[in-house]
Design a protein around this motif. Sequence first.
Motif, PDB file in Angstrom:
ATOM      1  N   SER A  31       7.421 -36.100   6.883  1.00  0.00           N
ATOM      2  CA  SER A  31       6.118 -35.380   6.796  1.00  0.00           C
ATOM      3  C   SER A  31       5.089 -36.544   7.517  1.00  0.00           C
ATOM      4  O   SER A  31       4.333 -36.297   8.255  1.00  0.00           O
ATOM      5  N   ARG A  32       5.315 -37.563   7.072  1.00  0.00           N
ATOM      6  CA  ARG A  32       4.804 -38.865   7.488  1.00  0.00           C
ATOM      7  C   ARG A  32       4.946 -39.271   9.109  1.00  0.00           C
ATOM      8  O   ARG A  32       3.953 -39.302   9.693  1.00  0.00           O
ATOM      9  N   VAL A  33       6.192 -39.145   9.337  1.00  0.00           N
ATOM     10  CA  VAL A  33       6.520 -39.532  10.771  1.00  0.00           C
ATOM     11  C   VAL A  33       5.727 -38.525  11.744  1.00  0.00           C
ATOM     12  O   VAL A  33       5.412 -38.802  12.742  1.00  0.00           O
ATOM     13  N   TYR A  34       5.843 -37.066  11.451  1.00  0.00           N
ATOM     14  CA  TYR A  34       5.350 -36.016  12.459  1.00  0.00           C
ATOM     15  C   TYR A  34       3.867 -35.678  11.985  1.00  0.00           C
ATOM     16  O   TYR A  34       3.286 -34.769  12.827  1.00  0.00           O
ATOM     17  N   GLY A  35       3.444 -35.983  11.214  1.00  0.00           N
ATOM     18  CA  GLY A  35       1.856 -35.864  10.758  1.00  0.00           C
ATOM     19  C   GLY A  35       1.951 -34.243  10.255  1.00  0.00           C
ATOM     20  O   GLY A  35       0.820 -33.713  10.600  1.00  0.00           O
ATOM     21  N   ALA A  36       2.810 -33.599   9.621  1.00  0.00           N
ATOM     22  CA  ALA A  36       2.609 -32.198   9.100  1.00  0.00           C
ATOM     23  C   ALA A  36       2.776 -32.154   7.617  1.00  0.00           C
ATOM     24  O   ALA A  36       3.311 -33.322   6.943  1.00  0.00           O
ATOM     25  N   SER A  37       2.302 -31.155   7.146  1.00  0.00           N
ATOM     26  CA  SER A  37       2.174 -31.300   5.565  1.00  0.00           C
ATOM     27  C   SER A  37       3.590 -31.061   4.787  1.00  0.00           C
ATOM     28  O   SER A  37       4.282 -30.322   5.544  1.00  0.00           O
ATOM     29  N   GLU A  38       3.826 -31.514   3.760  1.00  0.00           N
ATOM     30  CA  GLU A  38       5.259 -31.249   3.114  1.00  0.00           C
ATOM     31  C   GLU A  38       5.325 -29.870   2.845  1.00  0.00           C
ATOM     32  O   GLU A  38       6.380 -29.226   3.275  1.00  0.00           O
ATOM     33  N   PRO A  39       4.119 -28.986   2.342  1.00  0.00           N
ATOM     34  CA  PRO A  39       4.483 -27.506   2.150  1.00  0.00           C
ATOM     35  C   PRO A  39       5.080 -26.813   3.432  1.00  0.00           C
ATOM     36  O   PRO A  39       5.682 -26.043   3.613  1.00  0.00           O
ATOM     37  N   PHE A  40       4.298 -27.200   4.569  1.00  0.00           N
ATOM     38  CA  PHE A  40       4.667 -26.715   5.663  1.00  0.00           C
ATOM     39  C   PHE A  40       6.228 -26.872   6.120  1.00  0.00           C
ATOM     40  O   PHE A  40       7.029 -26.178   6.435  1.00  0.00           O
ATOM     41  N   LEU A  41       6.702 -28.218   6.125  1.00  0.00           N
ATOM     42  CA  LEU A  41       8.099 -28.428   6.311  1.00  0.00           C
ATOM     43  C   LEU A  41       8.921 -27.841   5.400  1.00  0.00           C
ATOM     44  O   LEU A  41      10.045 -27.421   5.885  1.00  0.00           O
ATOM     45  N   PHE A  42       8.766 -27.782   4.037  1.00  0.00           N
ATOM     46  CA  PHE A  42       9.443 -26.866   3.101  1.00  0.00           C
ATOM     47  C   PHE A  42       9.668 -25.635   3.441  1.00  0.00           C
ATOM     48  O   PHE A  42      10.762 -25.063   3.412  1.00  0.00           O
ATOM     49  N   LYS A  43       8.670 -25.052   4.077  1.00  0.00           N
ATOM     50  CA  LYS A  43       8.761 -23.615   4.355  1.00  0.00           C
ATOM     51  C   LYS A  43       9.607 -23.437   5.671  1.00  0.00           C
ATOM     52  O   LYS A  43      10.463 -22.375   5.670  1.00  0.00           O
TER      53      LYS A  43
END
Length: 157
Positions: A31-43
């Motif tokens: 999440s930190r590396v790509y600047g994406a939210s954790e909930p989005f990545l979990f999805k």
Amino acid sequence: MKLTKQTDYAFRILMFCAAGGDRLSRVADISRVYGASEPFLFKILHPLVEGGVVQTVRGRNGGIRLARPASEITLAEVVRLTEDNFTMAECFDLDDADCPLIENCRLTAALREALDAFLAVLEKYTVDDLARPSAAVINLLSMIEAGPPTGAKPGRA
């Protein structure tokens, strides 16, 4: 055809995991590396786990890793797992098509051939192809994950 943001980030997650080797990757780091939210990545992780591409390890020191070698995960497999719809034109969905030419139209055949060719090309490439050849990518992901060296100023080596 335009791939969704979900597929784009699925590739990014897999590249991150491939760059880490057998080490577990944390979603917080991705999440930190790509600047994406954790909930989005979990999805995004859900279909990758269900499809046997990513493995999760629970617990305090848990995380995620590739379920198979990166060289065995094709880009086409990832696209099929993460894209919901390959309908390039109305006529791809015969139940909802409202075109009088649908039974005799050559456009549908041409578009289907194009989609098949697109997926065939993606079958030739793997996650390993995305992460392995570029030491710069691996170094960048590793450096970002580890953070800047102590006392280092951003933007300076």
